[in-house]
Design a protein around this motif. Structure first.
Motif, PDB file in Angstrom:
ATOM      1  N   TRP A  59       7.565  12.376  11.193  1.00  0.00           N
ATOM      2  CA  TRP A  59       7.413  11.166  11.990  1.00  0.00           C
ATOM      3  C   TRP A  59       6.020  10.566  11.826  1.00  0.00           C
ATOM      4  CZ3 TRP A  59      11.129   8.309  13.438  1.00  0.00           C
ATOM      5  CH2 TRP A  59      12.358   8.837  13.848  1.00  0.00           C
ATOM      6  N   ILE A  60       5.033  11.400  11.495  1.00  0.00           N
ATOM      7  CA  ILE A  60       3.686  10.896  11.242  1.00  0.00           C
ATOM      8  C   ILE A  60       3.707   9.969  10.038  1.00  0.00           C
ATOM      9  CG2 ILE A  60       1.297  11.561  10.743  1.00  0.00           C
ATOM     10  CD1 ILE A  60       1.994  14.327  11.948  1.00  0.00           C
ATOM     11  N   THR A  61       4.356  10.433   8.968  1.00  0.00           N
ATOM     12  CA  THR A  61       4.447   9.625   7.749  1.00  0.00           C
ATOM     13  C   THR A  61       5.273   8.373   7.976  1.00  0.00           C
ATOM     14  OG1 THR A  61       4.335  11.679   6.474  1.00  0.00           O
ATOM     15  CG2 THR A  61       5.072   9.699   5.318  1.00  0.00           C
ATOM     16  N   ILE A  62       6.368   8.524   8.712  1.00  0.00           N
ATOM     17  CA  ILE A  62       7.225   7.365   8.981  1.00  0.00           C
ATOM     18  C   ILE A  62       6.473   6.317   9.790  1.00  0.00           C
ATOM     19  CG2 ILE A  62       9.310   6.596  10.189  1.00  0.00           C
ATOM     20  CD1 ILE A  62      10.547   9.319   9.502  1.00  0.00           C
ATOM     21  N   GLY A  63       5.733   6.767  10.801  1.00  0.00           N
ATOM     22  CA  GLY A  63       4.963   5.834  11.613  1.00  0.00           C
ATOM     23  C   GLY A  63       3.929   5.079  10.792  1.00  0.00           C
ATOM     24  N   MET A  64       3.263   5.784   9.890  1.00  0.00           N
ATOM     25  CA  MET A  64       2.281   5.141   9.020  1.00  0.00           C
ATOM     26  C   MET A  64       2.955   4.141   8.094  1.00  0.00           C
ATOM     27  SD  MET A  64      -1.003   5.121   8.191  1.00  0.00           S
ATOM     28  CE  MET A  64      -0.991   3.405   7.748  1.00  0.00           C
ATOM     29  N   GLY A  69       4.016  -1.364   6.355  1.00  0.00           N
ATOM     30  CA  GLY A  69       4.951  -2.411   5.946  1.00  0.00           C
ATOM     31  C   GLY A  69       4.938  -3.608   6.869  1.00  0.00           C
ATOM     32  N   GLY A  70       5.038  -3.339   8.184  1.00  0.00           N
ATOM     33  CA  GLY A  70       5.115  -4.446   9.146  1.00  0.00           C
ATOM     34  C   GLY A  70       3.845  -5.253   9.241  1.00  0.00           C
ATOM     35  N   LEU A  71       2.733  -4.589   9.560  1.00  0.00           N
ATOM     36  CA  LEU A  71       1.464  -5.296   9.714  1.00  0.00           C
ATOM     37  C   LEU A  71       0.955  -5.835   8.379  1.00  0.00           C
ATOM     38  CD1 LEU A  71      -0.513  -3.104  12.287  1.00  0.00           C
ATOM     39  CD2 LEU A  71       0.827  -5.167  12.683  1.00  0.00           C
ATOM     40  N   GLY A  72       1.205  -5.087   7.296  1.00  0.00           N
ATOM     41  CA  GLY A  72       0.738  -5.536   5.988  1.00  0.00           C
ATOM     42  C   GLY A  72       1.337  -6.871   5.596  1.00  0.00           C
ATOM     43  N   LEU A  73       2.643  -7.017   5.752  1.00  0.00           N
ATOM     44  CA  LEU A  73       3.299  -8.271   5.389  1.00  0.00           C
ATOM     45  C   LEU A  73       2.885  -9.401   6.324  1.00  0.00           C
ATOM     46  CD1 LEU A  73       6.886  -6.933   4.581  1.00  0.00           C
ATOM     47  CD2 LEU A  73       5.108  -7.643   2.967  1.00  0.00           C
ATOM     48  N   VAL A  87      -1.500  -5.234   1.227  1.00  0.00           N
ATOM     49  CA  VAL A  87      -0.828  -4.079   1.831  1.00  0.00           C
ATOM     50  C   VAL A  87      -1.494  -2.762   1.433  1.00  0.00           C
ATOM     51  CG1 VAL A  87       1.343  -2.782   1.979  1.00  0.00           C
ATOM     52  CG2 VAL A  87       1.368  -5.275   2.123  1.00  0.00           C
ATOM     53  N   PRO A  88      -1.803  -2.510   0.152  1.00  0.00           N
ATOM     54  CA  PRO A  88      -2.528  -1.275  -0.179  1.00  0.00           C
ATOM     55  C   PRO A  88      -3.908  -1.218   0.468  1.00  0.00           C
ATOM     56  CG  PRO A  88      -1.529  -2.224  -2.138  1.00  0.00           C
ATOM     57  CD  PRO A  88      -1.401  -3.248  -1.050  1.00  0.00           C
ATOM     58  N   TYR A  89      -4.600  -2.361   0.536  1.00  0.00           N
ATOM     59  CA  TYR A  89      -5.922  -2.424   1.156  1.00  0.00           C
ATOM     60  C   TYR A  89      -5.856  -1.993   2.612  1.00  0.00           C
ATOM     61  CZ  TYR A  89     -10.252  -4.583   2.904  1.00  0.00           C
ATOM     62  OH  TYR A  89     -11.472  -4.823   3.503  1.00  0.00           O
ATOM     63  N   MET A  90      -4.909  -2.555   3.352  1.00  0.00           N
ATOM     64  CA  MET A  90      -4.786  -2.249   4.767  1.00  0.00           C
ATOM     65  C   MET A  90      -4.275  -0.826   4.992  1.00  0.00           C
ATOM     66  SD  MET A  90      -2.249  -3.648   7.675  1.00  0.00           S
ATOM     67  CE  MET A  90      -1.199  -2.317   7.115  1.00  0.00           C
ATOM     68  N   THR A  91      -3.347  -0.365   4.152  1.00  0.00           N
ATOM     69  CA  THR A  91      -2.774   0.964   4.315  1.00  0.00           C
ATOM     70  C   THR A  91      -3.828   2.058   4.197  1.00  0.00           C
ATOM     71  OG1 THR A  91      -0.650   0.198   3.420  1.00  0.00           O
ATOM     72  CG2 THR A  91      -1.034   2.575   3.461  1.00  0.00           C
ATOM     73  N   VAL A  92      -4.646   1.987   3.159  1.00  0.00           N
ATOM     74  CA  VAL A  92      -5.703   2.995   2.979  1.00  0.00           C
ATOM     75  C   VAL A  92      -6.706   2.911   4.125  1.00  0.00           C
ATOM     76  CG1 VAL A  92      -7.556   3.779   1.467  1.00  0.00           C
ATOM     77  CG2 VAL A  92      -5.404   2.970   0.483  1.00  0.00           C
ATOM     78  N   GLY A  93      -7.026   1.705   4.557  1.00  0.00           N
ATOM     79  CA  GLY A  93      -7.939   1.544   5.680  1.00  0.00           C
ATOM     80  C   GLY A  93      -7.414   2.197   6.944  1.00  0.00           C
ATOM     81  N   ILE A 214     -10.822  -2.805   8.509  1.00  0.00           N
ATOM     82  CA  ILE A 214      -9.557  -2.089   8.358  1.00  0.00           C
ATOM     83  C   ILE A 214      -8.433  -3.091   8.103  1.00  0.00           C
ATOM     84  CG2 ILE A 214      -7.964  -0.429   9.385  1.00  0.00           C
ATOM     85  CD1 ILE A 214     -10.805   0.629   8.987  1.00  0.00           C
ATOM     86  N   VAL A 215      -8.302  -4.040   9.011  1.00  0.00           N
ATOM     87  CA  VAL A 215      -7.272  -5.071   8.891  1.00  0.00           C
ATOM     88  C   VAL A 215      -7.810  -6.282   8.148  1.00  0.00           C
ATOM     89  CG1 VAL A 215      -5.796  -6.657  10.185  1.00  0.00           C
ATOM     90  CG2 VAL A 215      -6.045  -4.295  10.948  1.00  0.00           C
ATOM     91  N   TRP A 216      -9.029  -6.704   8.469  1.00  0.00           N
ATOM     92  CA  TRP A 216      -9.577  -7.893   7.813  1.00  0.00           C
ATOM     93  C   TRP A 216     -10.335  -7.513   6.547  1.00  0.00           C
ATOM     94  CZ3 TRP A 216     -14.873  -7.365   7.798  1.00  0.00           C
ATOM     95  CH2 TRP A 216     -15.445  -6.609   8.819  1.00  0.00           C
ATOM     96  N   PRO A 217     -10.175  -8.276   5.478  1.00  0.00           N
ATOM     97  CA  PRO A 217     -10.890  -7.996   4.222  1.00  0.00           C
ATOM     98  C   PRO A 217     -12.350  -8.396   4.334  1.00  0.00           C
ATOM     99  CG  PRO A 217      -8.912  -9.336   3.876  1.00  0.00           C
ATOM    100  CD  PRO A 217      -9.191  -9.347   5.336  1.00  0.00           C
ATOM    101  N   ILE A 218     -13.215  -7.591   3.757  1.00  0.00           N
ATOM    102  CA  ILE A 218     -14.639  -7.877   3.804  1.00  0.00           C
ATOM    103  C   ILE A 218     -14.956  -9.174   3.079  1.00  0.00           C
ATOM    104  CG2 ILE A 218     -15.143  -6.567   1.715  1.00  0.00           C
ATOM    105  CD1 ILE A 218     -17.306  -6.700   4.920  1.00  0.00           C
TER     106      ILE A 218
END
Length: 287
Positions: A59-64, A69-73, A87-93, A214-218
């Motif tokens: 469930w940890i992986t599923i939640g991530m 997916g949701g917030l990235g899009l 999406v990769p930028y935000m996910t790693v952050g 994390i969410v916003w790009p530098i």
């Protein structure tokens, strides 16, 4: 003559007898030597959280994955960026942030929640620190699975940028975990003495999240803030995120991030060892 309280006397005697660098280092080394104990306790913490769950820690992986997916899009549309880049930028952050947040939040409660073990189990207090860091690292590894999924989905976009520099993520992750140790130790001792620290840290956590890239790009900050974007450099989380995110996404690394992280590591552990030397014996009386 002023009488000494019988309640304060044991604490004072223990404090005086334990103030030595030798005993502080001994506490730390004995904690590391009991790896089976803190590793087992950390894994049991995760299993207990998902007890009687069908998927368990998955469930940890599923939640991530759902968050990525949701917030990235959604945020890629808000910032006007290509989803394959954002999406990769935000996910790693998010993966890095969850580890940092976990160490900060759990660190403020590490000794308070283990009051019974501290008073009944004759063991170094650093065992509880290592248990907490190990648990948060296991959670990070569960989240890290999402990176490989994102990598597979956006392979055509990410793969051309990947190079041998991706191996630098190994020492970067090691530095992240090492810093998690002094954070948990320092905040754990301070919060045991001053019970106002946990709610203060939890209150500031959301602010710290939005102030970190994390969410916003530098790049967006530099585009709109101009010279004021340099203020992001005073945020230590920014440097920890960059030394891990850059090699995973194949972007250019700025080596001053490593210098800042190494400086924070050295300074943080010196402060944590000073606190361990002076107050380790009082933790049992404060909890």
């Amino acid at each position: 003559m002023q009488a000494t309280s019988t309640v304060d006397r044991p604490e004072a005697l223990a404090q005086t007898a334990s103030r030595s660098w030798h005993k502080a280092i001994k506490d730390l080394s004995h904690g590391f030597s009991q790896r089976q104990l803190w590793a087992h306790l950390g894994w049991q913490d995760i299993k207990q959280r998902y007890r009687r769950s069908v998927l368990g820690p998955l469930w940890i992986t599923i939640g991530m994955g759902v968050t990525a997916g949701g917030l990235g899009l959604m945020y890629s549309t808000i910032f006007g960026m290509d989803a394959s880049q954002y999406v990769p930028y935000m996910t790693v952050g998010f993966m890095i942030w969850y580890f940092i947040q976990g160490c900060l939040s759990a660190g403020t409660e590490v000794f308070i929640q283990n009051e019974g073990l501290i008073k009944q189990l004759p063991a170094p207090i650093t065992i509880h620190v290592l248990r907490t860091v190990w648990r948060e690292f296991l959670l990070f590894l569960h989240n890290f699975v999402v990176y490989f999924i994102i990598l597979a989905v956006f392979w055509t976009t990410i793969s051309p940028h990947l190079s041998w520099r991706i191996v630098t993520v190994i020492p970067a992750l090691a530095l992240l975990v090492v810093n998690g140790g002094w954070v948990v130790l320092l905040f754990g001792v301070a919060s045991t003495r001053f019970r106002d620290i946990p709610p203060v840290v939890n209150s500031l956590m959301q602010l710290l999240f939005f102030m970190s890239p994390i969410v916003w790009p530098i790049e967006k900050l530099e585009e709109h803030a101009g010279p004021r974007a340099a203020l992001a450099q005073i945020n230590p989380i920014y440097h920890f995120v960059e030394i891990i995110r850059a090699p995973l996404l194949g972007t250019d690394q700025q080596w001053h991030h490593w210098a800042v992280v190494l400086g924070i590591t050295a300074g943080g552990w010196l402060l944590a060892l000073f606190v361990l030397r002076n107050y380790r014996a009082r933790v049992a009386y404060w909890v």
